[in-house]
Design an enzyme around this catalytic site. Structure first.
Site, short mmCIF file in Angstrom:
data_model
loop_
_atom_site.label_atom_id
_atom_site.label_comp_id
_atom_site.label_asym_id
_atom_site.label_seq_id
_atom_site.Cartn_x
_atom_site.Cartn_y
_atom_site.Cartn_z
N CYS A 90 -17.86 20.58 17.60
CA CYS A 90 -18.84 20.52 16.51
C CYS A 90 -19.74 19.30 16.59
CB CYS A 90 -18.11 20.52 15.16
SG CYS A 90 -17.22 22.04 14.78
N CYS A 125 -11.35 18.05 8.58
CA CYS A 125 -11.87 18.82 9.71
C CYS A 125 -10.75 19.57 10.43
CB CYS A 125 -12.59 17.90 10.69
SG CYS A 125 -14.21 17.34 10.13
N CYS A 192 -5.29 -14.62 -2.98
CA CYS A 192 -5.34 -15.13 -1.60
C CYS A 192 -6.75 -15.10 -1.04
CB CYS A 192 -4.42 -14.31 -0.70
SG CYS A 192 -2.65 -14.55 -1.01
N HIS A 193 -7.42 -13.95 -1.16
CA HIS A 193 -8.63 -13.71 -0.38
C HIS A 193 -9.92 -14.16 -1.06
CE1 HIS A 193 -6.29 -11.77 2.66
NE2 HIS A 193 -5.79 -10.93 1.80
N ARG A 230 -2.19 -2.06 5.74
CA ARG A 230 -2.31 -3.48 5.35
C ARG A 230 -2.29 -3.63 3.84
NH1 ARG A 230 -1.27 -8.07 5.34
NH2 ARG A 230 0.58 -6.93 5.96
N CYS A 234 0.54 -5.87 1.93
CA CYS A 234 0.24 -6.97 1.02
C CYS A 234 0.91 -6.75 -0.34
CB CYS A 234 -1.26 -7.12 0.85
SG CYS A 234 -2.11 -7.91 2.23
#
Length: 273
Positions: A90, A125, A192-193, A230, A234
């Protein structure tokens, strides 16, 4: 004891100022944050890694994640299932038809009435067009094919269209989850981020937690790691109840976290510790 565990952060270490060039394509690893972002600048996790890890990602010959790209190429062209089709049946040459695709997911899926990421689009798909079963979460072939598709967008800037369907409301839910403290350690993603990016937590240099390199090759696990793997890791580490992969909670979080990296280049397969 819990109070002590809530304060594991120690030394500050700034991200490097190096340029990342992969296959003669210069990656955008720093860029102005989009309007409404809590930070002034968004930064790739590559900037927070050790020199050896950064060099490994920059060299496609040495990057172990490229083995999964090769496996994904084989799967892309493999005819299977009762319909006698492959992905290429496809979509033809992925280098042309998939270029930029990985930079614009998650997208709104009108049939499911929820966001859909690359993994879920592949499953759709397989079921609807190839007569196959959906992959089990984190199946080796799922990770390889997702890595291959994302790699076709190497260097393309991440950009989500939040005007699709109800994607904006899922962004809102993802934002709420990002700042909600959970688990026995009482951590949120932002703990944390956002609040402590650039700090060290034990031996790990905390990045902004961007999604532009996923799936990533993690040296710690010697394997490709998906974004939802991930996320779940976490959340588990905060000692909270872990949502299922592709659950409403984690799909909302993927929408929001992906948006937070708007403008960064797709680095898949990135290399992280």
């Amino acid at each position: 004891m819990v109070a002590a565990l809530q304060m594991p952060l120690t030394a500050q270490a700034d991200p490097v100022d190096d340029a990342l060039v992969i296959d003669d394509i210069e990656m955008v690893t720093r860029t102005k944050a989009p309007e409404g972002h809590p930070l002034d600048e968004v930064r790739s996790g590559w900037l927070y890694r050790e020199a050896e890890t950064r060099e490994l990602e920059a060299d496609s010959f040495q990057n172990p994640g490229m083995l999964y790209v090769e496996q994904g190429a084989d799967i892309w062209n493999r005819v299977e299932g009762p319909e006698g089709k492959s992905c290429a049946s496809c979509h033809n040459d992925a280098a042309e038809t998939m270029k930029g695709v990985g930079a614009n997911y998650p997208k709104w899926d009108a049939d499911a009435k929820r966001p859909i990421n690359i993994e879920l689009q592949v499953d759709k798909c397989r079921v609807e067009n190839m007569g196959l079963e959906a992959y089990k979460f984190d199946a080796a072939e799922q990770k390889a094919l997702t890595t291959y598709i994302k790699n076709q967008s190497l260097g393309e800037p991440v950009k989500l269209d939040l005007s699709q369907g109800e994607l904006q409301s899922w962004w809102d839910q993802g934002k709420e989850l990002y700042y909600t403290r959970t688990g026995q350690l009482n951590f949120a993603c932002a703990s944390c981020h956002e609040a402590n990016s650039g700090q060290y937590i034990r031996a790990d240099h905390l990045s902004q937690g961007q999604a532009n390199g996923f799936p990533v090759y993690r040296l710690k696990q010697a394997d490709m790691v998906s974004l939802h793997n991930r996320f779940r890791g976490c959340i588990r580490d905060t000692r909270a109840e872990t949502p299922k992969a592709f659950s409403d909670e984690l799909m909302a979080l993927e929408v929001y976290v992906t948006w937070r990296g708007t403008g960064l280049s797709v680095e898949t397969p990135s290399v992280r510790q």
